[in-house]
Write an enzyme that holds these catalytic residues in place. Sequence first.
Site, mmCIF file in Angstrom:
data_model
loop_
_atom_site.group_PDB
_atom_site.id
_atom_site.type_symbol
_atom_site.label_atom_id
_atom_site.label_comp_id
_atom_site.label_asym_id
_atom_site.label_seq_id
_atom_site.Cartn_x
_atom_site.Cartn_y
_atom_site.Cartn_z
ATOM 1 N N TYR A 151 -59.166 8.757 22.529
ATOM 2 C CA TYR A 151 -58.264 8.621 22.733
ATOM 3 C C TYR A 151 -57.940 11.051 21.312
ATOM 4 C CZ TYR A 151 -53.121 8.547 20.506
ATOM 5 O OH TYR A 151 -52.003 8.034 19.571
ATOM 6 N N SER A 185 -39.369 4.667 28.743
ATOM 7 C CA SER A 185 -39.260 3.399 28.063
ATOM 8 C C SER A 185 -38.970 2.406 27.304
ATOM 9 C CB SER A 185 -39.469 2.225 29.495
ATOM 10 O OG SER A 185 -40.371 1.843 28.959
ATOM 11 N N ARG A 186 -40.072 2.741 26.589
ATOM 12 C CA ARG A 186 -39.782 2.345 25.219
ATOM 13 C C ARG A 186 -40.869 3.375 23.820
ATOM 14 N NH1 ARG A 186 -44.776 -0.582 27.144
ATOM 15 N NH2 ARG A 186 -46.393 0.151 26.131
ATOM 16 N N GLY A 200 -42.872 8.906 30.227
ATOM 17 C CA GLY A 200 -43.003 7.405 29.339
ATOM 18 C C GLY A 200 -41.835 7.197 28.013
ATOM 19 N N ASN A 250 -45.043 12.445 26.285
ATOM 20 C CA ASN A 250 -44.906 11.607 26.119
ATOM 21 C C ASN A 250 -46.122 10.632 25.931
ATOM 22 O OD1 ASN A 250 -44.195 9.818 23.205
ATOM 23 N ND2 ASN A 250 -42.927 8.302 24.814
HETATM 24 P P1 NAD Z 1 -45.858 2.725 23.485
HETATM 25 O O1 NAD Z 1 -46.992 2.306 23.960
HETATM 26 O O2 NAD Z 1 -45.198 1.641 23.406
HETATM 27 O O3 NAD Z 1 -46.180 3.995 24.092
HETATM 28 C C1 NAD Z 1 -46.775 4.932 25.699
HETATM 29 C C2 NAD Z 1 -45.151 4.900 27.102
HETATM 30 O O4 NAD Z 1 -46.299 5.343 27.297
HETATM 31 C C3 NAD Z 1 -45.494 3.891 27.933
HETATM 32 O O5 NAD Z 1 -43.251 3.528 27.699
HETATM 33 C C4 NAD Z 1 -45.985 3.437 28.547
HETATM 34 O O6 NAD Z 1 -45.613 2.241 29.772
HETATM 35 C C5 NAD Z 1 -45.797 4.766 29.040
HETATM 36 N N1 NAD Z 1 -47.027 5.076 29.699
HETATM 37 C C6 NAD Z 1 -48.251 5.018 29.630
HETATM 38 N N2 NAD Z 1 -49.176 5.592 30.452
HETATM 39 C C7 NAD Z 1 -47.969 6.237 31.559
HETATM 40 C C8 NAD Z 1 -48.218 6.777 32.401
HETATM 41 N N3 NAD Z 1 -49.532 6.869 33.212
HETATM 42 N N4 NAD Z 1 -47.361 7.137 33.051
HETATM 43 C C9 NAD Z 1 -45.855 7.456 32.682
HETATM 44 N N5 NAD Z 1 -46.304 6.767 30.966
HETATM 45 C C10 NAD Z 1 -47.415 6.191 31.035
HETATM 46 O O7 NAD Z 1 -46.612 4.235 22.232
HETATM 47 P P2 NAD Z 1 -45.332 5.016 21.555
HETATM 48 O O8 NAD Z 1 -46.150 4.938 20.071
HETATM 49 O O9 NAD Z 1 -44.573 4.922 22.015
HETATM 50 O O10 NAD Z 1 -46.188 6.305 22.038
HETATM 51 C C11 NAD Z 1 -45.740 7.387 22.608
HETATM 52 C C12 NAD Z 1 -46.345 8.663 22.582
HETATM 53 O O11 NAD Z 1 -47.411 8.853 21.028
HETATM 54 C C13 NAD Z 1 -48.358 7.898 22.891
HETATM 55 O O12 NAD Z 1 -49.064 9.979 23.617
HETATM 56 C C14 NAD Z 1 -49.205 8.259 21.735
HETATM 57 O O13 NAD Z 1 -50.579 8.287 21.429
HETATM 58 C C15 NAD Z 1 -48.528 9.236 20.723
HETATM 59 N N6 NAD Z 1 -48.516 8.892 19.446
HETATM 60 C C16 NAD Z 1 -48.088 6.807 19.051
HETATM 61 C C17 NAD Z 1 -48.673 7.007 17.327
HETATM 62 C C18 NAD Z 1 -47.882 5.768 17.280
HETATM 63 O O14 NAD Z 1 -48.270 5.570 15.878
HETATM 64 N N7 NAD Z 1 -47.133 4.801 17.600
HETATM 65 C C19 NAD Z 1 -49.359 8.041 16.463
HETATM 66 C C20 NAD Z 1 -49.928 9.188 17.110
HETATM 67 C C21 NAD Z 1 -49.165 9.936 18.748
#
Ligand code: NAD
Length: 244
Positions: free
Chosen positions: A152, A11-12, A9, A87
């Site tokens: 979640y 790309s962003r 995951g 991730n």
């Molecule tokens: P985001 O939504 O920007 O990134 C999530 C990434 O995972 C995206 O690139 C998406 O395309 C990819 N993804 C989703 N489903 C997928 C799949 N089935 N196969 C491959 N890739 C997949 O959000 P983020 O905040 O960058 O999240 C990254 C990680 O951090 C996640 O696991 C999220 O749960 C965790 N997280 C985020 C936060 C927050 O506040 N943003 C807090 C705690 C944990």
Amino acid sequence: MKRSALVTGASRGIGRACAIALAREGWPVCVNYLERRDAAESLVSSLRSQGFAAMAFQADVADRKAVARMVRAVSETMGPVELLVNNAGISHQGLFQDMDDELWNRILAVNLTGARNAVQAVLPHMLSEKRGAVINVSSIWGLRGGSCEVAYSCSKAAVIGLTRSLALELAPSGIRVNCVAPGCIETDMVRALGEETRAMLVEETPLGRLGTPEDIANVIAFLASDRAAFVTGQVVSADGGFIV
Ligand code: NAD
């Protein structure tokens, strides 16, 4: 010695920042993506233009066969995966009562089984070489309850269980397994909650701001490095003091 890192995951958001941080630490990096091929390829081009080795690969982490194919392709192209960052993740806000099977299963399939699929795909090499590191991305909502985020929260608590148990099982093989529990980080995942919730989360964070993807990538880069050679089975929070 040929070896590579795989960030799911990537790309962003946090995954993207993590791929950049690991490339700077000298890791050839695979940027896994689900849908955003353009974003993944643009990240890879940018990394390559800075002299780093990188490739993009599409795979749904919930699909065990696709993940195995990706790990084979990465190994053949850049070298065996010796660092895995699980991730990729999805979240959903809503009442537990309204959650149907499809949504519940998908959240667990991506957030928990996705990590399982990737670990199992990289393990044969790590076990035979007796080295490697896995870093799972959990969440503060895996450490404490999240109202209206039950699935979640469960999946992220399970990722902590996966981390601790695997760390014990794999330590004799020289493989470290750790976990990062981000607080509220400025990415699409938090932006989707809307401005009012965002402001509330800033208010609830003692350091008075949301985290940046780089705040998390820095912790992951540390856990991936030899500077953390004696660290395994740990959950490192990077949350601006949200959980103290
Ligand atoms: P985001 O939504 O920007 O990134 C999530 C990434 O995972 C995206 O690139 C998406 O395309 C990819 N993804 C989703 N489903 C997928 C799949 N089935 N196969 C491959 N890739 C997949 O959000 P983020 O905040 O960058 O999240 C990254 C990680 O951090 C996640 O696991 C999220 O749960 C965790 N997280 C985020 C936060 C927050 O506040 N943003 C807090 C705690 C944990």
